[in-house]
Design a protein around this motif. Structure first.
Motif, PDB file in Angstrom:
ATOM      1  N   PHE A  42       0.826  -1.212   0.000  1.00  0.00           N
ATOM      2  CA  PHE A  42       0.000   0.000   0.000  1.00  0.00           C
ATOM      3  C   PHE A  42       0.858   1.260   0.000  1.00  0.00           C
ATOM      4  CE2 PHE A  42      -3.656  -2.643   0.785  1.00  0.00           C
ATOM      5  CZ  PHE A  42      -4.696  -1.900   0.238  1.00  0.00           C
ATOM      6  N   SER A  43       2.041   1.197   0.573  1.00  0.00           N
ATOM      7  CA  SER A  43       2.951   2.345   0.502  1.00  0.00           C
ATOM      8  C   SER A  43       3.385   2.580  -0.937  1.00  0.00           C
ATOM      9  CB  SER A  43       4.174   2.102   1.389  1.00  0.00           C
ATOM     10  OG  SER A  43       3.792   1.921   2.740  1.00  0.00           O
ATOM     11  N   ILE A  44       3.666   1.486  -1.648  1.00  0.00           N
ATOM     12  CA  ILE A  44       4.067   1.604  -3.055  1.00  0.00           C
ATOM     13  C   ILE A  44       2.911   2.131  -3.898  1.00  0.00           C
ATOM     14  CG2 ILE A  44       4.783   0.300  -5.098  1.00  0.00           C
ATOM     15  CD1 ILE A  44       6.271  -1.598  -3.132  1.00  0.00           C
ATOM     16  N   ILE A  45       1.712   1.584  -3.667  1.00  0.00           N
ATOM     17  CA  ILE A  45       0.539   2.041  -4.422  1.00  0.00           C
ATOM     18  C   ILE A  45       0.281   3.525  -4.153  1.00  0.00           C
ATOM     19  CG2 ILE A  45      -1.945   1.761  -4.746  1.00  0.00           C
ATOM     20  CD1 ILE A  45      -1.599  -1.185  -4.038  1.00  0.00           C
ATOM     21  N   ASP A  46       0.447   3.942  -2.900  1.00  0.00           N
ATOM     22  CA  ASP A  46       0.268   5.356  -2.567  1.00  0.00           C
ATOM     23  C   ASP A  46       1.186   6.250  -3.394  1.00  0.00           C
ATOM     24  OD1 ASP A  46      -1.812   5.708  -0.786  1.00  0.00           O
ATOM     25  OD2 ASP A  46      -0.582   5.423   1.004  1.00  0.00           O
ATOM     26  N   SER A  47       2.416   5.801  -3.589  1.00  0.00           N
ATOM     27  CA  SER A  47       3.375   6.622  -4.329  1.00  0.00           C
ATOM     28  C   SER A  47       2.980   6.797  -5.781  1.00  0.00           C
ATOM     29  CB  SER A  47       4.781   6.008  -4.234  1.00  0.00           C
ATOM     30  OG  SER A  47       4.836   4.761  -4.914  1.00  0.00           O
ATOM     31  N   PRO A 274      -9.099  21.923  12.982  1.00  0.00           N
ATOM     32  CA  PRO A 274      -8.411  20.977  12.089  1.00  0.00           C
ATOM     33  C   PRO A 274      -6.890  20.983  12.263  1.00  0.00           C
ATOM     34  CG  PRO A 274     -10.158  22.083  10.902  1.00  0.00           C
ATOM     35  CD  PRO A 274     -10.080  22.743  12.243  1.00  0.00           C
ATOM     36  N   ARG A 275      -6.328  22.099  12.707  1.00  0.00           N
ATOM     37  CA  ARG A 275      -4.870  22.184  12.827  1.00  0.00           C
ATOM     38  C   ARG A 275      -4.312  21.346  13.973  1.00  0.00           C
ATOM     39  NH1 ARG A 275      -6.622  27.368  14.339  1.00  0.00           N
ATOM     40  NH2 ARG A 275      -6.459  27.829  16.577  1.00  0.00           N
ATOM     41  N   HIS A 276      -5.181  20.744  14.783  1.00  0.00           N
ATOM     42  CA  HIS A 276      -4.705  19.977  15.940  1.00  0.00           C
ATOM     43  C   HIS A 276      -4.558  18.480  15.656  1.00  0.00           C
ATOM     44  CE1 HIS A 276      -6.476  23.617  18.058  1.00  0.00           C
ATOM     45  NE2 HIS A 276      -5.171  23.665  18.263  1.00  0.00           N
ATOM     46  N   SER A 277      -4.657  18.079  14.393  1.00  0.00           N
ATOM     47  CA  SER A 277      -4.420  16.682  13.986  1.00  0.00           C
ATOM     48  C   SER A 277      -3.686  16.699  12.653  1.00  0.00           C
ATOM     49  CB  SER A 277      -5.746  15.927  13.819  1.00  0.00           C
ATOM     50  OG  SER A 277      -6.558  16.038  14.956  1.00  0.00           O
ATOM     51  N   TRP A 278      -2.826  15.718  12.464  1.00  0.00           N
ATOM     52  CA  TRP A 278      -2.122  15.590  11.186  1.00  0.00           C
ATOM     53  C   TRP A 278      -3.075  15.057  10.118  1.00  0.00           C
ATOM     54  CZ3 TRP A 278       2.541  17.688  10.488  1.00  0.00           C
ATOM     55  CH2 TRP A 278       3.320  17.941  11.623  1.00  0.00           C
ATOM     56  N   ASN A 279      -2.997  15.653   8.961  1.00  0.00           N
ATOM     57  CA  ASN A 279      -3.836  15.266   7.822  1.00  0.00           C
ATOM     58  C   ASN A 279      -2.976  14.535   6.786  1.00  0.00           C
ATOM     59  OD1 ASN A 279      -6.539  15.769   6.356  1.00  0.00           O
ATOM     60  ND2 ASN A 279      -5.037  16.433   4.835  1.00  0.00           N
ATOM     61  N   ALA A 280      -3.548  13.554   6.116  1.00  0.00           N
ATOM     62  CA  ALA A 280      -2.853  12.852   5.028  1.00  0.00           C
ATOM     63  C   ALA A 280      -3.865  12.523   3.943  1.00  0.00           C
ATOM     64  CB  ALA A 280      -2.180  11.581   5.537  1.00  0.00           C
ATOM     65  N   ALA A 281      -3.525  12.863   2.697  1.00  0.00           N
ATOM     66  CA  ALA A 281      -4.463  12.705   1.578  1.00  0.00           C
ATOM     67  C   ALA A 281      -4.083  11.563   0.645  1.00  0.00           C
ATOM     68  CB  ALA A 281      -4.549  14.013   0.786  1.00  0.00           C
ATOM     69  N   GLN A 282      -3.179  10.673   1.091  1.00  0.00           N
ATOM     70  CA  GLN A 282      -2.759   9.569   0.223  1.00  0.00           C
ATOM     71  C   GLN A 282      -3.965   8.701  -0.141  1.00  0.00           C
ATOM     72  OE1 GLN A 282      -0.785  10.868   2.523  1.00  0.00           O
ATOM     73  NE2 GLN A 282       0.913  11.399   1.167  1.00  0.00           N
ATOM     74  N   ARG A 283      -4.157   8.479  -1.413  1.00  0.00           N
ATOM     75  CA  ARG A 283      -5.386   7.886  -1.922  1.00  0.00           C
ATOM     76  C   ARG A 283      -5.577   6.435  -1.485  1.00  0.00           C
ATOM     77  NH1 ARG A 283      -8.241   9.688  -6.298  1.00  0.00           N
ATOM     78  NH2 ARG A 283      -6.458  11.002  -6.854  1.00  0.00           N
ATOM     79  N   GLN A 319       0.285  18.689   7.398  1.00  0.00           N
ATOM     80  CA  GLN A 319       0.256  17.559   6.466  1.00  0.00           C
ATOM     81  C   GLN A 319       1.385  16.573   6.759  1.00  0.00           C
ATOM     82  OE1 GLN A 319      -2.308  17.627   3.937  1.00  0.00           O
ATOM     83  NE2 GLN A 319      -2.935  19.372   5.214  1.00  0.00           N
ATOM     84  N   LEU A 320       1.049  15.288   6.827  1.00  0.00           N
ATOM     85  CA  LEU A 320       2.072  14.259   6.943  1.00  0.00           C
ATOM     86  C   LEU A 320       2.791  14.100   5.602  1.00  0.00           C
ATOM     87  CD1 LEU A 320       0.158  11.501   8.958  1.00  0.00           C
ATOM     88  CD2 LEU A 320       2.036  12.921   9.795  1.00  0.00           C
ATOM     89  N   PRO A 321       4.061  13.764   5.627  1.00  0.00           N
ATOM     90  CA  PRO A 321       4.784  13.592   4.362  1.00  0.00           C
ATOM     91  C   PRO A 321       4.430  12.309   3.624  1.00  0.00           C
ATOM     92  CG  PRO A 321       6.222  13.128   6.227  1.00  0.00           C
ATOM     93  CD  PRO A 321       4.939  13.662   6.801  1.00  0.00           C
ATOM     94  N   ALA A 322       3.749  11.388   4.287  1.00  0.00           N
ATOM     95  CA  ALA A 322       3.356  10.117   3.661  1.00  0.00           C
ATOM     96  C   ALA A 322       2.141   9.579   4.405  1.00  0.00           C
ATOM     97  CB  ALA A 322       4.508   9.111   3.702  1.00  0.00           C
TER      98      ALA A 322
END
Length: 371
Positions: A42-47, A274-283, A319-322
């Motif tokens: 899933f990490s590879i698919i995310d990329s 919203p700024r009090h939690s990390w967000n990640a948009a990886q599909r 935003q999380l980097p991954a």
């Protein structure tokens, strides 16, 4: 959103069922397949799949969300058959070695932690008694029933303050965080429910305290494992549960690391934003985790169903980097985690709270307890 094809990507978790069955039957080096799929594939698919920053209409009526809710409702019987079927088969298979059996239940713990606990999290936020019961059953299967009380009564109310054990502190490595949170979460959950009983004029041992239900369900699952596989069956059920809990707390660690709410004085803190939690948009990982990575919106609007959770830009939420599969693996290596995340926390502080010059009390969770 009422079309089944629209909801289908969120049914990716079902693909883990035949993988788990295959591993249970075959054993051998195939036991490595589950972590390979959930963590690395899933990490590879995310990329390759990139980010999904589109938002559905938050006012979408519940009637259009049937296919989204269905996967969370059917997961308990699927996981039940998977885990207890494996206990029955593995404890009767003389060809499997100890390490193969451990690998099988390690993989099942990844399933019950990545999917089962995550789905229970969605279900516990719903109003339906059926959905809340499904949440309780899924949590009891991993002996972490108190998570419901802690999450609803403590975490959402006190996130980003010293009273929330789950909010990972700046510079706190996961290996220090994990034993702390295991004990503190149970204690805070029990105290929250006891306080709830006291407000209603009842002692903590009143039969309406949900902890009695938690303990009864957990005892029931342990008894079933004993019946199906003897003490060995209980052992493997506990291995599965331990891996699931570890997976959950890794995610909890990632979700709020270093993020705090501003103390306004007198034990008052700013409202959750919203700024009090990390967000990640990886599909792809958001498909597997039913949008759990849109955690900024979940804390801003806790009752919002997962398909309607909103994504936020970098101006609105950190935003999380991954995605979580990558970030949880990095969290297991504290020096690498600090190198990756501490500069982001400092940038978040400069962006949102330039007026705060001394963060030492926030770093140590030494600001006043919230009222």
């Amino acid at each position: 959103m009422s079309r089944v094809t629209k909801a289908l990507p969120f049914w990716l978790s079902v693909a883990l069922i035949p993988i788990a069955v295959f591993i249970t039957v075959e054993g051998g080096w195939w036991v490595l397949l589950m972590p390979a799929v959930t963590w690395y594939l899933f990490s590879i698919i995310d990329s390759f799949a990139g980010l999904n920053e589109a938002n559905e209409d938050p006012e979408t009526p519940d009637a259009q969300l049937f296919w989204y809710r269905l996967i969370t409702l059917i997961w308990f019987p699927l996981q039940f058959i998977l885990i207890f079927g494996a206990i029955y088969l593995v404890t009767r298979d003389p060809t499997l070695s100890g390490w193969e059996k451990f690998g099988i239940f390690f993989g099942l713990g990844i399933v019950s932690g990545t999917v089962g606990i995550n789905y229970s999290h969605e279900l516990m936020h719903q109003r339906s008694r059926l959905e809340r019961w499904m949440a309780d059953l899924l949590l009891a299967m991993v002996f972490y029933s108190h998570f419901r009380s802690e999450h609803l009564l403590v975490h959402h109310r006190y996130v980003g303050t010293p009273r929330d054990p789950v909010s990972a502190r700046y510079n706190e490595g996961f290996h220090r965080y994990y034993p702390r949170v295991l004990w503190q979460c149970f204690r805070s959950a029990f105290r929250a429910e006891a306080a709830m009983q006291a407000r209603r004029g009842r002692p903590w041992w009143d039969a309406r305290n949900p902890f009695w239900r938690y303990w009864a369900l957990q005892a029931g699952f342990a008894s079933l494992a004993l019946l199906l596989g003897g003490f060995e069956g209980v052992l493997w059920l506990l291995v599965q549960a331990g891996v699931a809990i570890w997976q959950l707390e890794l995610v909890n660690y990632v979700e709020h690391y270093g993020l705090t709410r501003k103390h306004l004085g007198g034990g008052k803190y700013e409202h959750v934003q919203p700024r009090h939690s990390w967000n990640a948009a990886q599909r792809a990982s958001n498909w597997l985790l039913i949008n759990l990575q849109r955690h900024s919106d979940h804390h801003f609007k806790p009752d919002r169903p997962y398909p309607l959770l909103q994504n936020y830009s970098a101006d609105e939420a950190p935003q999380l980097p991954a995605g979580y599969p990558v970030m949880t693996m990095v969290a297991m290596i504290p020096p690498l985690w600090r190198r990756m995340m501490n500069p982001r926390v400092r940038a978040w502080r400069r962006q949102n709270y330039p007026e705060i010059e001394d963060w030492s009390a926030y770093n140590k969770a030494a600001t006043p307890m919230p009222r």
